[in-house]
Design a protein around this motif. Structure first.
Motif, mmCIF file in Angstrom:
data_model
loop_
_atom_site.group_PDB
_atom_site.id
_atom_site.type_symbol
_atom_site.label_atom_id
_atom_site.label_comp_id
_atom_site.label_asym_id
_atom_site.label_seq_id
_atom_site.Cartn_x
_atom_site.Cartn_y
_atom_site.Cartn_z
ATOM 1 N N LEU A 198 0.797 -1.217 0.000
ATOM 2 C CA LEU A 198 0.000 0.000 0.000
ATOM 3 C C LEU A 198 0.835 1.274 0.000
ATOM 4 C CD1 LEU A 198 -2.846 -1.026 2.441
ATOM 5 C CD2 LEU A 198 -2.947 -0.860 -0.048
ATOM 6 N N PHE A 199 2.139 1.172 0.231
ATOM 7 C CA PHE A 199 2.971 2.365 0.254
ATOM 8 C C PHE A 199 2.914 3.096 -1.079
ATOM 9 C CE2 PHE A 199 7.059 4.538 -0.358
ATOM 10 C CZ PHE A 199 6.966 5.430 0.703
ATOM 11 N N ALA A 200 2.945 2.360 -2.164
ATOM 12 C CA ALA A 200 2.890 2.968 -3.488
ATOM 13 C C ALA A 200 1.492 3.506 -3.793
ATOM 14 C CB ALA A 200 3.299 1.949 -4.551
ATOM 15 N N GLN A 201 0.505 3.021 -3.103
ATOM 16 C CA GLN A 201 -0.874 3.419 -3.366
ATOM 17 C C GLN A 201 -1.443 4.274 -2.239
ATOM 18 O OE1 GLN A 201 -2.194 2.818 -6.257
ATOM 19 N NE2 GLN A 201 -0.453 1.607 -6.904
ATOM 20 N N TRP A 202 -0.622 5.097 -1.612
ATOM 21 C CA TRP A 202 -1.064 5.845 -0.440
ATOM 22 C C TRP A 202 -2.209 6.791 -0.758
ATOM 23 C CZ3 TRP A 202 -1.043 11.090 -0.162
ATOM 24 C CH2 TRP A 202 -0.282 11.764 -1.110
ATOM 25 N N SER A 203 -2.236 7.374 -1.959
ATOM 26 C CA SER A 203 -3.302 8.331 -2.267
ATOM 27 C C SER A 203 -4.650 7.619 -2.381
ATOM 28 C CB SER A 203 -2.994 9.111 -3.537
ATOM 29 O OG SER A 203 -3.071 8.287 -4.668
ATOM 30 N N ILE A 204 -4.647 6.404 -2.907
ATOM 31 C CA ILE A 204 -5.894 5.644 -2.981
ATOM 32 C C ILE A 204 -6.385 5.327 -1.581
ATOM 33 C CG2 ILE A 204 -6.895 3.422 -3.661
ATOM 34 C CD1 ILE A 204 -5.133 3.539 -6.145
ATOM 35 N N LEU A 205 -5.475 4.885 -0.737
ATOM 36 C CA LEU A 205 -5.839 4.562 0.636
ATOM 37 C C LEU A 205 -6.313 5.802 1.388
ATOM 38 C CD1 LEU A 205 -5.935 2.253 2.658
ATOM 39 C CD2 LEU A 205 -3.612 2.811 3.300
ATOM 40 N N SER A 206 -5.653 6.934 1.168
ATOM 41 C CA SER A 206 -6.073 8.151 1.866
ATOM 42 C C SER A 206 -7.432 8.638 1.369
ATOM 43 C CB SER A 206 -5.025 9.253 1.736
ATOM 44 O OG SER A 206 -4.947 9.716 0.413
ATOM 45 N N ASN A 207 -7.729 8.462 0.081
ATOM 46 C CA ASN A 207 -9.047 8.841 -0.435
ATOM 47 C C ASN A 207 -10.142 7.940 0.132
ATOM 48 O OD1 ASN A 207 -8.938 11.159 -2.124
ATOM 49 N ND2 ASN A 207 -7.723 9.972 -3.559
ATOM 50 N N LEU A 208 -9.852 6.648 0.272
ATOM 51 C CA LEU A 208 -10.844 5.743 0.861
ATOM 52 C C LEU A 208 -11.089 6.087 2.326
ATOM 53 C CD1 LEU A 208 -9.809 2.324 -0.695
ATOM 54 C CD2 LEU A 208 -11.853 3.651 -1.198
ATOM 55 N N THR A 209 -10.024 6.373 3.062
ATOM 56 C CA THR A 209 -10.167 6.766 4.460
ATOM 57 C C THR A 209 -10.921 8.085 4.557
ATOM 58 O OG1 THR A 209 -8.064 5.685 4.937
ATOM 59 C CG2 THR A 209 -8.895 7.214 6.587
ATOM 60 N N ASN B 184 -20.078 23.015 -15.943
ATOM 61 C CA ASN B 184 -18.994 22.034 -15.920
ATOM 62 C C ASN B 184 -19.078 21.167 -14.668
ATOM 63 O OD1 ASN B 184 -17.944 23.089 -18.294
ATOM 64 N ND2 ASN B 184 -16.571 24.486 -17.220
ATOM 65 N N ILE B 185 -18.612 19.926 -14.799
ATOM 66 C CA ILE B 185 -18.557 18.993 -13.677
ATOM 67 C C ILE B 185 -17.140 19.011 -13.126
ATOM 68 C CG2 ILE B 185 -18.793 16.580 -12.972
ATOM 69 C CD1 ILE B 185 -21.434 17.833 -13.774
ATOM 70 N N ILE B 186 -17.018 19.176 -11.800
ATOM 71 C CA ILE B 186 -15.719 19.184 -11.130
ATOM 72 C C ILE B 186 -15.658 17.972 -10.223
ATOM 73 C CG2 ILE B 186 -14.218 20.425 -9.531
ATOM 74 C CD1 ILE B 186 -15.716 23.012 -10.375
ATOM 75 N N THR B 187 -14.604 17.174 -10.373
ATOM 76 C CA THR B 187 -14.364 16.074 -9.434
ATOM 77 C C THR B 187 -13.188 16.485 -8.566
ATOM 78 O OG1 THR B 187 -12.933 14.936 -11.013
ATOM 79 C CG2 THR B 187 -15.234 14.284 -10.980
ATOM 80 N N TYR B 188 -13.414 16.510 -7.270
ATOM 81 C CA TYR B 188 -12.397 16.962 -6.329
ATOM 82 C C TYR B 188 -12.082 15.823 -5.373
ATOM 83 C CZ TYR B 188 -9.784 20.629 -3.971
ATOM 84 O OH TYR B 188 -8.777 21.395 -3.462
ATOM 85 N N PRO B 189 -10.809 15.449 -5.227
ATOM 86 C CA PRO B 189 -10.452 14.296 -4.380
ATOM 87 C C PRO B 189 -10.882 14.476 -2.923
ATOM 88 C CG PRO B 189 -8.590 14.988 -5.716
ATOM 89 C CD PRO B 189 -9.643 16.036 -5.872
ATOM 90 N N ASN B 190 -11.353 13.386 -2.335
ATOM 91 C CA ASN B 190 -11.829 13.413 -0.949
ATOM 92 C C ASN B 190 -10.752 13.854 0.033
ATOM 93 O OD1 ASN B 190 -14.394 12.579 -1.606
ATOM 94 N ND2 ASN B 190 -13.971 10.423 -1.252
ATOM 95 N N ASN B 191 -9.518 13.371 -0.153
ATOM 96 C CA ASN B 191 -8.481 13.719 0.813
ATOM 97 C C ASN B 191 -8.153 15.211 0.766
ATOM 98 O OD1 ASN B 191 -7.136 13.601 -1.626
ATOM 99 N ND2 ASN B 191 -5.378 12.492 -0.839
#
Length: 185
Positions: A94-105, A151-158
């Motif tokens: 998960l170290f390489a995927q920290w942004s995915i994990l932080s978005n899920l959290t 326009n549609i804006i997608t903004y990351p959860n983290n």
């Protein structure tokens, strides 16, 4: 006599194990109902609610297994070696995927504590861009906004948890005419 003590101890372990299973099932059911009621209150999408329910179930199951191993009198050293091995592998993966994990959290945190709901008009404090609009969905990875331009804006959860978010109130229209103004014309 030794056989009686062992049988008595085995009976206690089985009894505590059955009570623990019953408690796990009750907590799982009550937790699911509470999360679904909270989701209905906050107007959260079905997919997101299911994600939070699954996360709750995984945590509850982990606690159940931990207590079950304690009841079975499995040695702490055996369990700790097994768990440390699993966490080492997961940590590297998960170290390489920290942004995915932080978005899920962040998605779980937004589910429970984010003060804005779908349909609210908000502005994210972003100095370079105009990140504002109506919240149309909150997914596992993004908050989706519809800007006034369409326009549609997608903004990351983290990131939305790290930035200031302002709830915008509807402004009265300056173009609206009043009967007194029309009478003067």
């Amino acid at each position: 006599m030794v056989e009686f003590i062992q049988t008595n101890m085995l009976f206690k372990q089985i009894l505590f194990g059955c009570l623990l299973i019953l408690g796990y099932l009750v907590i799982k059911r009550l937790g699911r109902r509470w999360i679904e009621a909270l989701a209905d209150n906050k107007r959260v999408s079905f997919k997101r609610t299911q994600f939070v329910v699954k996360a709750f179930n995984v945590i509850a199951f982990g606690l159940f297994i931990s207590f079950f191993l304690i009841i079975l009198d499995v040695g702490f050293g055996d369990v700790s070696i097994f768990l440390s091995s699993i966490f080492a592998v997961l940590g590297v993966a998960l170290f390489a995927q920290w942004s995915i994990l932080s978005n899920l959290t962040a998605s779980v945190l937004i589910f429970f504590v984010f003060p804005y709901r779908i349909g609210d008009r908000v502005k994210v404090a972003e100095k370079d861009e105009d990140i504002s609009g109506v919240i149309i969905d909150i997914t596992m990875f993004h908050v989706i906004l519809r800007h006034s331009s369409g326009n549609i804006i997608t903004y990351p959860n983290n990131l939305i948890l790290q930035k200031g978010v302002t709830k915008l109130v509807a402004q009265p229209s300056t173009q609206a005419s009043s009967p007194a103004l029309e009478a003067k014309q």
